[in-house]
Design a protein around this motif. Structure first.
Motif, PDB file in Angstrom:
ATOM      1  N   SER A  13       0.825  -1.225   0.000  1.00  0.00           N
ATOM      2  CA  SER A  13       0.000   0.000   0.000  1.00  0.00           C
ATOM      3  C   SER A  13       0.853   1.266   0.000  1.00  0.00           C
ATOM      4  N   ASP A  14       2.120   1.145   0.348  1.00  0.00           N
ATOM      5  CA  ASP A  14       3.048   2.277   0.315  1.00  0.00           C
ATOM      6  C   ASP A  14       3.622   2.372  -1.100  1.00  0.00           C
ATOM      7  N   ASP A  19       6.709   0.151  -5.351  1.00  0.00           N
ATOM      8  CA  ASP A  19       7.416   0.289  -6.623  1.00  0.00           C
ATOM      9  C   ASP A  19       8.820  -0.304  -6.552  1.00  0.00           C
ATOM     10  N   GLU A  20       9.511  -0.076  -5.434  1.00  0.00           N
ATOM     11  CA  GLU A  20      10.854  -0.638  -5.259  1.00  0.00           C
ATOM     12  C   GLU A  20      10.793  -2.163  -5.223  1.00  0.00           C
ATOM     13  N   PHE A  21       9.810  -2.664  -4.506  1.00  0.00           N
ATOM     14  CA  PHE A  21       9.640  -4.107  -4.368  1.00  0.00           C
ATOM     15  C   PHE A  21       9.318  -4.746  -5.717  1.00  0.00           C
ATOM     16  N   PRO A  29       2.269  -5.840  -8.639  1.00  0.00           N
ATOM     17  CA  PRO A  29       1.678  -6.021  -7.309  1.00  0.00           C
ATOM     18  C   PRO A  29       0.721  -7.218  -7.247  1.00  0.00           C
ATOM     19  N   LEU A  30      -0.061  -7.421  -8.306  1.00  0.00           N
ATOM     20  CA  LEU A  30      -0.967  -8.574  -8.329  1.00  0.00           C
ATOM     21  C   LEU A  30      -0.202  -9.895  -8.301  1.00  0.00           C
ATOM     22  N   PHE A  36       2.345 -14.461  -2.603  1.00  0.00           N
ATOM     23  CA  PHE A  36       2.148 -14.538  -1.155  1.00  0.00           C
ATOM     24  C   PHE A  36       1.032 -15.532  -0.837  1.00  0.00           C
ATOM     25  N   SER A  37      -0.054 -15.459  -1.571  1.00  0.00           N
ATOM     26  CA  SER A  37      -1.193 -16.347  -1.344  1.00  0.00           C
ATOM     27  C   SER A  37      -0.810 -17.812  -1.546  1.00  0.00           C
ATOM     28  N   LEU A  38      -0.005 -18.097  -2.556  1.00  0.00           N
ATOM     29  CA  LEU A  38       0.410 -19.467  -2.849  1.00  0.00           C
ATOM     30  C   LEU A  38       1.356 -20.033  -1.794  1.00  0.00           C
ATOM     31  N   LEU A  39       2.208 -19.188  -1.237  1.00  0.00           N
ATOM     32  CA  LEU A  39       3.248 -19.660  -0.327  1.00  0.00           C
ATOM     33  C   LEU A  39       2.886 -19.515   1.146  1.00  0.00           C
ATOM     34  N   SER A  40       1.852 -18.757   1.450  1.00  0.00           N
ATOM     35  CA  SER A  40       1.518 -18.504   2.852  1.00  0.00           C
ATOM     36  C   SER A  40       0.686 -19.633   3.440  1.00  0.00           C
TER      37      SER A  40
END
Length: 123
Positions: A13-14, A19-21, A29-30, A36-40
């Protein structure tokens, strides 16, 4: 350490950090949210999913690798094996449940027979 879903969402959200990430990961971002959803996973008792930092970094590295047809065949074979094992376990569970039901019915019949014997004056 772990990264929680809320911490991950805060990062995305930042605008500057997102953008850096995204630039560093070469993902949108998607795509990052999907990764994250697959690995969490959810720890016992937790309502919010988390991911281990090392697992996420490994996932990022794998995300950029090309998947070969052989890798897909291995994965399909593994899924097929898991499916077969699952079916076998379900069948074993069904058989076990039927055996338990039969045993319970046998106990009830035996108790009923003993009760009928007492009513007739037999012991």
């Amino acid at each position: 350490g772990t990264i929680g879903k809320s911490e991950f969402d805060d990062l995305l959200s930042d605008d500057l950090r997102r953008d850096e990430f995204c630039d560093a990961a070469n993902l949108s971002p998607l795509d990052l949210q999907e990764l994250f959803s697959l690995l969490s996973f959810k720890k016992k008792g937790d309502k919010v999913p988390v991911i281990y930092r090392d697992d996420f970094l490994t996932g990022l590295k794998k995300e950029s690798s090309v998947v070969s047809e052989r890798s897909m065949m291995r994965l399909e074979k593994r899924v097929q094996t898991l499916d077969e094992n699952f079916d076998t376990r379900i069948q074993n569970l069904e058989s076990l449940m039927l055996n338990v039901i039969d045993a319970v019915k046998g106990v009830k019949r035996s108790e009923a027979d003993r009760g009928a014997g007492r009513a007739d004056g037999r012991s």
